[in-house]
Design a protein around this motif. Structure first.
Motif, short mmCIF file in Angstrom:
data_model
loop_
_atom_site.label_atom_id
_atom_site.label_comp_id
_atom_site.label_asym_id
_atom_site.label_seq_id
_atom_site.Cartn_x
_atom_site.Cartn_y
_atom_site.Cartn_z
N GLY A 133 0.84 -1.20 0.00
CA GLY A 133 0.00 0.00 0.00
C GLY A 133 0.87 1.24 0.00
N ALA A 134 0.56 2.18 0.89
CA ALA A 134 1.33 3.41 0.98
C ALA A 134 2.52 3.31 1.91
N ALA A 135 2.68 2.17 2.58
CA ALA A 135 3.74 2.01 3.59
C ALA A 135 4.97 1.37 2.95
N ARG A 136 6.12 2.01 3.13
CA ARG A 136 7.37 1.51 2.58
C ARG A 136 8.40 1.40 3.69
N SER A 137 9.07 0.26 3.77
CA SER A 137 10.14 0.07 4.75
C SER A 137 11.32 0.98 4.43
N SER A 138 11.95 1.48 5.48
CA SER A 138 13.14 2.31 5.30
C SER A 138 14.40 1.48 5.07
N VAL A 139 14.30 0.16 5.19
CA VAL A 139 15.46 -0.71 5.01
C VAL A 139 15.81 -0.82 3.53
N ALA A 140 17.07 -0.60 3.22
CA ALA A 140 17.53 -0.66 1.83
C ALA A 140 17.83 -2.11 1.46
N ALA A 141 16.78 -2.92 1.39
CA ALA A 141 16.91 -4.34 1.04
C ALA A 141 16.92 -4.50 -0.48
N PRO A 142 17.35 -5.66 -0.97
CA PRO A 142 17.25 -5.91 -2.41
C PRO A 142 15.83 -5.73 -2.91
N ALA A 143 15.70 -5.30 -4.16
CA ALA A 143 14.38 -5.04 -4.75
C ALA A 143 13.61 -6.34 -4.95
N GLY A 144 12.29 -6.19 -5.13
CA GLY A 144 11.46 -7.34 -5.49
C GLY A 144 11.11 -8.26 -4.35
N MET A 145 10.91 -7.69 -3.14
CA MET A 145 10.67 -8.53 -1.98
C MET A 145 9.84 -7.78 -0.95
N ASN A 146 8.82 -8.42 -0.40
CA ASN A 146 8.03 -7.91 0.72
C ASN A 146 8.07 -8.90 1.87
N TYR A 147 8.10 -8.36 3.09
CA TYR A 147 8.02 -9.19 4.29
C TYR A 147 7.17 -8.42 5.29
N LEU A 148 6.04 -8.99 5.69
CA LEU A 148 5.06 -8.32 6.52
C LEU A 148 4.80 -9.10 7.79
N ALA A 149 4.50 -8.38 8.88
CA ALA A 149 4.00 -8.98 10.12
C ALA A 149 2.58 -8.51 10.30
N VAL A 150 1.63 -9.45 10.39
CA VAL A 150 0.20 -9.13 10.31
C VAL A 150 -0.51 -9.62 11.57
N GLN A 151 -1.43 -8.79 12.06
CA GLN A 151 -2.30 -9.17 13.17
C GLN A 151 -3.75 -8.99 12.74
N LEU A 152 -4.57 -10.03 12.93
CA LEU A 152 -5.98 -9.99 12.59
C LEU A 152 -6.83 -10.39 13.79
N GLN A 153 -8.03 -9.81 13.87
CA GLN A 153 -8.98 -10.19 14.90
C GLN A 153 -9.84 -11.35 14.42
N ASP A 154 -10.56 -11.97 15.33
CA ASP A 154 -11.38 -13.13 15.02
C ASP A 154 -12.33 -12.84 13.86
N ASN A 155 -12.31 -13.71 12.86
CA ASN A 155 -13.15 -13.63 11.66
C ASN A 155 -12.82 -12.45 10.75
N GLU A 156 -11.73 -11.73 11.02
CA GLU A 156 -11.34 -10.63 10.14
C GLU A 156 -10.79 -11.20 8.84
N HIS A 157 -11.20 -10.60 7.72
CA HIS A 157 -10.73 -11.01 6.40
C HIS A 157 -9.69 -10.02 5.90
N TRP A 158 -8.63 -10.54 5.32
CA TRP A 158 -7.57 -9.69 4.75
C TRP A 158 -7.10 -10.32 3.45
N ARG A 159 -7.02 -9.51 2.42
CA ARG A 159 -6.53 -9.99 1.13
C ARG A 159 -5.17 -9.37 0.85
N TYR A 160 -4.18 -10.23 0.55
CA TYR A 160 -2.86 -9.75 0.15
C TYR A 160 -2.72 -9.93 -1.35
#
Length: 279
Positions: free
Chosen positions: A156-183
């Motif tokens: 989305g609009a959030a970008r890590s400040s870490v200068a990692a190699p291009a072409g890679m995402n790594y996310l830590a996600v928290q969801l509540q009971d029955n919450e739906h999330w599409r990646y």
């Protein structure tokens, strides 16, 4: 009359609970799922009482990779041979780009449980023998988009400040009971996997705490529904095109690059020995 047929869920093609050695569970290694998930080649989940592991992990080397340690709970005292040292708090992360060679150590702050993930990323050929560097981020420095903390890459609009190699995402996600999330992965991210830390979820199949699943190679979205309060990490990437040439603490793209990295590891290790910093 026109009708829209829903796309089938992105299939899970591998599932593992890893192998546990005391408080550490190895979910992925370069010799197994790392071959499917590269550039992500190694994943440990660790969970222990700090008082039971006061000595920590000891000074040890890496080359050819970057390591990312995400602290879910607890604090660790860190030091590395790039000259950095300090305390990594709960919710913080360490990005250690070993490149041609680095040594580092971490030990828990006594009195609190420790829990988190350590990930290894295979570096591209242009970076695998570059000078080492490290970044330590407090929780407030990790950007968020909805339920996801962006540890690496952009979501989305959030970008890590870490200068990692291009072409890679790594996310830590928290969801509540029955919450739906599409990646929806960026274009070209045919590699995708997730590992559940707490709770459980449905993502084309049920995934419990302690499990890691790998999705089929495609560009399709991943639909996730939490079953109870759930937290997990998710990675997606453009496939690393190189072979994985492995040393004990290292992963490179060729034997020549590995030899160069191991020589640098030995050189730094000799200096640490002279300084009395190795047991």
């Amino acid at each position: 009359m026109n009708s829209t047929v829903a796309a089938p869920p992105r299939a899970i093609v591998h599932r593992t609970s890893g192998s546990s050695h005391g408080p550490i569970t190895r979910l992925m290694s370069p010799g197994d799922l790392g071959q499917l998930c590269k550039p992500f080649v190694f994943l440990d989940h660790f969970a222990f009482n700090a008082d039971a592991m006061q000595r920590g992990f000891g000074m040890h080397p890496h080359s050819g990779i970057a390591t990312l340690t995400y602290m879910i709970e607890g604090q660790v005292i860190y030091e590395d041979t790039t000259g950095q040292s300090g305390t990594l708090p709960s919710g913080g992360m360490e990005w250690m780009q070993a490149g041609n060679g680095v040594w580092h150590t971490a030990r828990p702050v006594a009195g609190s449980p420790i829990q988190g993930f350590q990930l290894w990323v295979a570096l591209p050929a242009a970076e695998e023998n570059a000078p080492a560097s490290s970044v330590y981020l407090a929780p407030s420095e990790i950007p968020r988009e909805g339920p996801a903390l962006v540890l690496l890459g952009q979501y989305g609009a959030a970008r890590s400040s870490v200068a990692a190699p291009a072409g890679m995402n790594y996310l830590a996600v928290q969801l509540q009971d029955n919450e739906h999330w599409r990646y929806t992965p960026p274009a070209g991210h045919t590699v995708a996997w997730l590992a559940v830390n707490d709770g459980s979820l449905d993502a084309g199949g049920h995934v419990n705490a302690g499990e890691m699943v790998v999705f089929e190679a495609s560009g399709e979205a991943i639909d996730i529904v939490a079953r109870g309060a759930t937290s997990f990490v998710l990675g997606s990437a453009v496939k690393h095109p190189h072979d994985l040439v492995m040393g004990y603490y290292s992963v490179h793209t060729s034997e020549a690059a590995l030899e160069k990295g191991e020589k640098e590891i030995q050189r730094i290790g000799a200096l640490l020995q002279q300084e009395g910093r190795l047991a």
